[in-house]
Design a protein around this motif. Structure first.
Motif, PDB file in Angstrom:
ATOM      1  N   VAL A  54       0.841  -1.195   0.000  1.00 53.24           N
ATOM      2  CA  VAL A  54       0.000   0.000   0.000  1.00 53.24           C
ATOM      3  C   VAL A  54       0.880   1.251   0.000  1.00 53.24           C
ATOM      4  O   VAL A  54       1.880   1.320   0.729  1.00 53.24           O
ATOM      5  CB  VAL A  54      -0.931   0.021   1.227  1.00 53.24           C
ATOM      6  CG1 VAL A  54      -1.849   1.244   1.188  1.00 53.24           C
ATOM      7  CG2 VAL A  54      -1.762  -1.260   1.292  1.00 53.24           C
ATOM      8  N   HIS A  55       0.523   2.224  -0.845  1.00 53.93           N
ATOM      9  CA  HIS A  55       1.219   3.504  -0.896  1.00 53.93           C
ATOM     10  C   HIS A  55       0.226   4.631  -0.609  1.00 53.93           C
ATOM     11  O   HIS A  55      -0.947   4.543  -0.967  1.00 53.93           O
ATOM     12  CB  HIS A  55       1.834   3.746  -2.276  1.00 53.93           C
ATOM     13  CG  HIS A  55       2.905   2.774  -2.646  1.00 53.93           C
ATOM     14  ND1 HIS A  55       2.625   1.540  -3.200  1.00 53.93           N
ATOM     15  CD2 HIS A  55       4.248   2.842  -2.543  1.00 53.93           C
ATOM     16  CE1 HIS A  55       3.764   0.903  -3.427  1.00 53.93           C
ATOM     17  NE2 HIS A  55       4.761   1.665  -3.042  1.00 53.93           N
ATOM     18  N   GLY A  56       0.729   5.691   0.002  1.00 54.42           N
ATOM     19  CA  GLY A  56      -0.094   6.871   0.254  1.00 54.42           C
ATOM     20  C   GLY A  56       0.794   8.006   0.735  1.00 54.42           C
ATOM     21  O   GLY A  56       2.020   7.935   0.649  1.00 54.42           O
ATOM     22  N   HIS A  57       0.177   9.052   1.245  1.00 51.92           N
ATOM     23  CA  HIS A  57       0.971  10.166   1.773  1.00 51.92           C
ATOM     24  C   HIS A  57       0.220  10.885   2.880  1.00 51.92           C
ATOM     25  O   HIS A  57      -1.020  10.866   2.937  1.00 51.92           O
ATOM     26  CB  HIS A  57       1.376  11.145   0.668  1.00 51.92           C
ATOM     27  CG  HIS A  57       0.227  11.840  -0.002  1.00 51.92           C
ATOM     28  ND1 HIS A  57      -0.357  12.965   0.532  1.00 51.92           N
ATOM     29  CD2 HIS A  57      -0.432  11.568  -1.151  1.00 51.92           C
ATOM     30  CE1 HIS A  57      -1.336  13.364  -0.267  1.00 51.92           C
ATOM     31  NE2 HIS A  57      -1.411  12.538  -1.290  1.00 51.92           N
ATOM     32  N   LEU A  58       0.993  11.504   3.754  1.00 49.40           N
ATOM     33  CA  LEU A  58       0.474  12.295   4.865  1.00 49.40           C
ATOM     34  C   LEU A  58       1.000  13.719   4.745  1.00 49.40           C
ATOM     35  O   LEU A  58       2.052  13.954   4.145  1.00 49.40           O
ATOM     36  CB  LEU A  58       0.957  11.736   6.214  1.00 49.40           C
ATOM     37  CG  LEU A  58       0.760  10.268   6.540  1.00 49.40           C
ATOM     38  CD1 LEU A  58       1.505   9.937   7.824  1.00 49.40           C
ATOM     39  CD2 LEU A  58      -0.711   9.957   6.701  1.00 49.40           C
ATOM     40  N   HIS A 118      10.578  10.488   1.603  1.00 49.69           N
ATOM     41  CA  HIS A 118      10.800  11.928   1.539  1.00 49.69           C
ATOM     42  C   HIS A 118      11.219  12.411   0.153  1.00 49.69           C
ATOM     43  O   HIS A 118      11.057  13.597  -0.149  1.00 49.69           O
ATOM     44  CB  HIS A 118      11.877  12.345   2.547  1.00 49.69           C
ATOM     45  CG  HIS A 118      11.505  12.112   3.978  1.00 49.69           C
ATOM     46  ND1 HIS A 118      10.663  12.945   4.684  1.00 49.69           N
ATOM     47  CD2 HIS A 118      11.865  11.123   4.834  1.00 49.69           C
ATOM     48  CE1 HIS A 118      10.510  12.495   5.915  1.00 49.69           C
ATOM     49  NE2 HIS A 118      11.230  11.390   6.037  1.00 49.69           N
ATOM     50  N   ASP A 119      11.790  11.515  -0.669  1.00 50.05           N
ATOM     51  CA  ASP A 119      12.371  12.010  -1.930  1.00 50.05           C
ATOM     52  C   ASP A 119      11.285  12.357  -2.936  1.00 50.05           C
ATOM     53  O   ASP A 119      10.298  11.634  -3.116  1.00 50.05           O
ATOM     54  CB  ASP A 119      13.377  11.017  -2.509  1.00 50.05           C
ATOM     55  CG  ASP A 119      12.782   9.653  -2.770  1.00 50.05           C
ATOM     56  OD1 ASP A 119      12.581   9.319  -3.937  1.00 50.05           O
ATOM     57  OD2 ASP A 119      12.509   8.934  -1.790  1.00 50.05           O
ATOM     58  N   ALA A 120      11.482  13.479  -3.601  1.00 50.45           N
ATOM     59  CA  ALA A 120      10.469  14.078  -4.471  1.00 50.45           C
ATOM     60  C   ALA A 120      10.010  13.165  -5.610  1.00 50.45           C
ATOM     61  O   ALA A 120       8.805  13.108  -5.886  1.00 50.45           O
ATOM     62  CB  ALA A 120      10.975  15.408  -5.022  1.00 50.45           C
ATOM     63  N   ILE A 152       3.875  22.457  -7.719  1.00 46.74           N
ATOM     64  CA  ILE A 152       3.884  21.050  -7.325  1.00 46.74           C
ATOM     65  C   ILE A 152       5.097  20.751  -6.453  1.00 46.74           C
ATOM     66  O   ILE A 152       5.004  20.032  -5.452  1.00 46.74           O
ATOM     67  CB  ILE A 152       3.862  20.136  -8.567  1.00 46.74           C
ATOM     68  CG1 ILE A 152       2.531  20.292  -9.311  1.00 46.74           C
ATOM     69  CG2 ILE A 152       4.082  18.679  -8.173  1.00 46.74           C
ATOM     70  CD1 ILE A 152       1.304  19.921  -8.505  1.00 46.74           C
ATOM     71  N   ASP A 153       6.248  21.311  -6.803  1.00 48.77           N
ATOM     72  CA  ASP A 153       7.454  21.108  -5.992  1.00 48.77           C
ATOM     73  C   ASP A 153       7.221  21.560  -4.554  1.00 48.77           C
ATOM     74  O   ASP A 153       7.627  20.894  -3.593  1.00 48.77           O
ATOM     75  CB  ASP A 153       8.635  21.869  -6.593  1.00 48.77           C
ATOM     76  CG  ASP A 153       9.138  21.260  -7.891  1.00 48.77           C
ATOM     77  OD1 ASP A 153       8.785  20.090  -8.169  1.00 48.77           O
ATOM     78  OD2 ASP A 153       9.871  21.949  -8.623  1.00 48.77           O
ATOM     79  N   GLY A 154       6.561  22.691  -4.400  1.00 50.48           N
ATOM     80  CA  GLY A 154       6.259  23.193  -3.067  1.00 50.48           C
ATOM     81  C   GLY A 154       5.294  22.297  -2.318  1.00 50.48           C
ATOM     82  O   GLY A 154       5.450  22.053  -1.113  1.00 50.48           O
ATOM     83  N   ALA A 158       5.546  19.578   1.313  1.00 51.09           N
ATOM     84  CA  ALA A 158       4.614  19.652   2.440  1.00 51.09           C
ATOM     85  C   ALA A 158       4.030  18.297   2.811  1.00 51.09           C
ATOM     86  O   ALA A 158       3.158  18.215   3.686  1.00 51.09           O
ATOM     87  CB  ALA A 158       3.483  20.630   2.111  1.00 51.09           C
ATOM     88  N   ILE A 159       4.491  17.226   2.147  1.00 52.89           N
ATOM     89  CA  ILE A 159       3.965  15.897   2.436  1.00 52.89           C
ATOM     90  C   ILE A 159       5.106  14.905   2.634  1.00 52.89           C
ATOM     91  O   ILE A 159       6.253  15.168   2.277  1.00 52.89           O
ATOM     92  CB  ILE A 159       3.031  15.381   1.318  1.00 52.89           C
ATOM     93  CG1 ILE A 159       3.797  15.205   0.000  1.00 52.89           C
ATOM     94  CG2 ILE A 159       1.830  16.313   1.143  1.00 52.89           C
ATOM     95  CD1 ILE A 159       2.982  14.530  -1.105  1.00 52.89           C
ATOM     96  N   VAL A 160       4.758  13.768   3.215  1.00 55.40           N
ATOM     97  CA  VAL A 160       5.664  12.619   3.261  1.00 55.40           C
ATOM     98  C   VAL A 160       4.887  11.415   2.741  1.00 55.40           C
ATOM     99  O   VAL A 160       3.675  11.299   2.958  1.00 55.40           O
ATOM    100  CB  VAL A 160       6.201  12.341   4.684  1.00 55.40           C
ATOM    101  CG1 VAL A 160       7.046  13.483   5.180  1.00 55.40           C
ATOM    102  CG2 VAL A 160       5.059  12.058   5.647  1.00 55.40           C
ATOM    103  N   GLY A 161       5.556  10.534   2.051  1.00 53.27           N
ATOM    104  CA  GLY A 161       4.904   9.340   1.530  1.00 53.27           C
ATOM    105  C   GLY A 161       5.036   8.174   2.485  1.00 53.27           C
ATOM    106  O   GLY A 161       5.886   8.165   3.395  1.00 53.27           O
TER     107      GLY A 161
END
Length: 209
Positions: A54-58, A118-120, A152-154, A158-161
Motif C-alpha cells: 500500500v502507498h499513500g501520503h500524509l 521523503h524524496d520528491a 507542485i514542488d512546493g 509539504a507531504i511525506v509518503g
C-alpha cells in the motif's frame, strides 16, 4: 480485530477487491505520541509482495509520520458497507422471539511495517497515480502535470509518503452466516427494500456465494 469464525474471510482475491473499492482508508499507529489515526486515500498494489503493498501520503505537519519512521507495525483499516439488522427481518422470530438486533458489515485490516518516503520523485509518483485513479471517468481528467511545476514542488515538500508492505491480512464478512437460510434470506430482502444505499449495497454482497 475480533472476528468470529463464521465471519472470517480468507480469500485473497476478495480481500483485495474490498481494499481496491475502499476510497478512504484509516492508518492507525502507536508510538511515542500515543495512539494516532489518519484518514487517507491509498494505492493498493496487489502484485507486490505476498499480500500486496500500500502507498499513500500524509501531510508533513501530521506528526504521525514521525512515529511511523521509528519502525514497528501499523494498521490500515479498509471499511466496507455496513447495515443495522433488525430482528423483524427474521421469519423465525414468529416462533422463536428470543432475538436481538445486530450489525452486518465488511472490513479488511492490513498490517505491516511502514517505510516513510521523503524524496520528491517517489512522492510525485504516488500523488500522480492517486490523482489518475480518482480522475478516471471524467470527461477531462485533471493531471498533476496540469499544475505549474514550481507549485507542485512546493506541495511535495509539504507531504511525506508511506509504503506499507502487507505482512498479514484480516477480513470480516459478517453477513448473518450464523442464522438459518430462511433468516439470511429475510435479512437480505429487508436490506434490499431499504432506501439506504449502504443497506442495499450490503444486501447485494449477501447474494455472493
Amino acid at each position: 480485530m475480533y472476528n468470529a469464525r463464521p465471519h472470517q474471510e480468507h480469500d485473497l482475491e476478495r480481500l483485495h477487491a474490498q481494499m481496491l473499492e475502499t476510497r478512504l482508508a484509516v492508518l492507525v499507529s502507536h508510538g511515542a505520541q500515543g495512539l494516532l489515526a489518519t484518514h487517507l486515500p491509498v494505492l493498493v498494489d496487489t502484485t507486490e509482495g505476498e499480500y500486496g503493498t500500500v502507498h499513500g501520503h500524509l501531510a508533513r505537519a501530521n506528526h504521525q509520520w514521525q512515529d511511523l519512521a521509528q519502525g514497528g507495525e501499523a494498521l490500515l483499516v479498509f471499511p466496507g458497507a455496513d447495515a443495522y439488522v433488525s430482528p423483524s427481518y427474521y421469519p423465525s422470530k414468529a416462533g422463536a422471539p428470543k432475538v436481538v438486533p445486530t450489525w452486518n458489515y465488511l472490513a479488511v485490516h492490513a498490517y505491516g511495517p511502514v517505510e516513510v518516503i521523503h524524496d520528491a520523485p517517489r512522492l510525485l509518483d504516488i500523488v500522480s497515480r492517486l490523482s489518475d485513479r480518482h480522475e478516471q471517468g471524467r470527461s477531462e481528467p485533471w493531471k498533476v502535470a496540469d499544475a505549474p511545476a514550481d507549485y507542485i514542488d512546493g506541495m511535495l515538500r509539504a507531504i511525506v509518503g508511506i509504503r506499507l508492505p502487507i505482512a498479514r491480512l484480516q477480513g470480516a464478512r459478517k453477513l448473518s452466516q450464523n442464522r438459518s437460510a430462511t433468516d439470511i434470506q429475510g435479512v437480505r430482502d429487508g436490506l434490499a427494500r431499504s432506501p439506504d444505499y449502504l443497506d442495499k449495497q450490503l444486501a447485494a454482497q449477501m447474494r455472493l456465494p
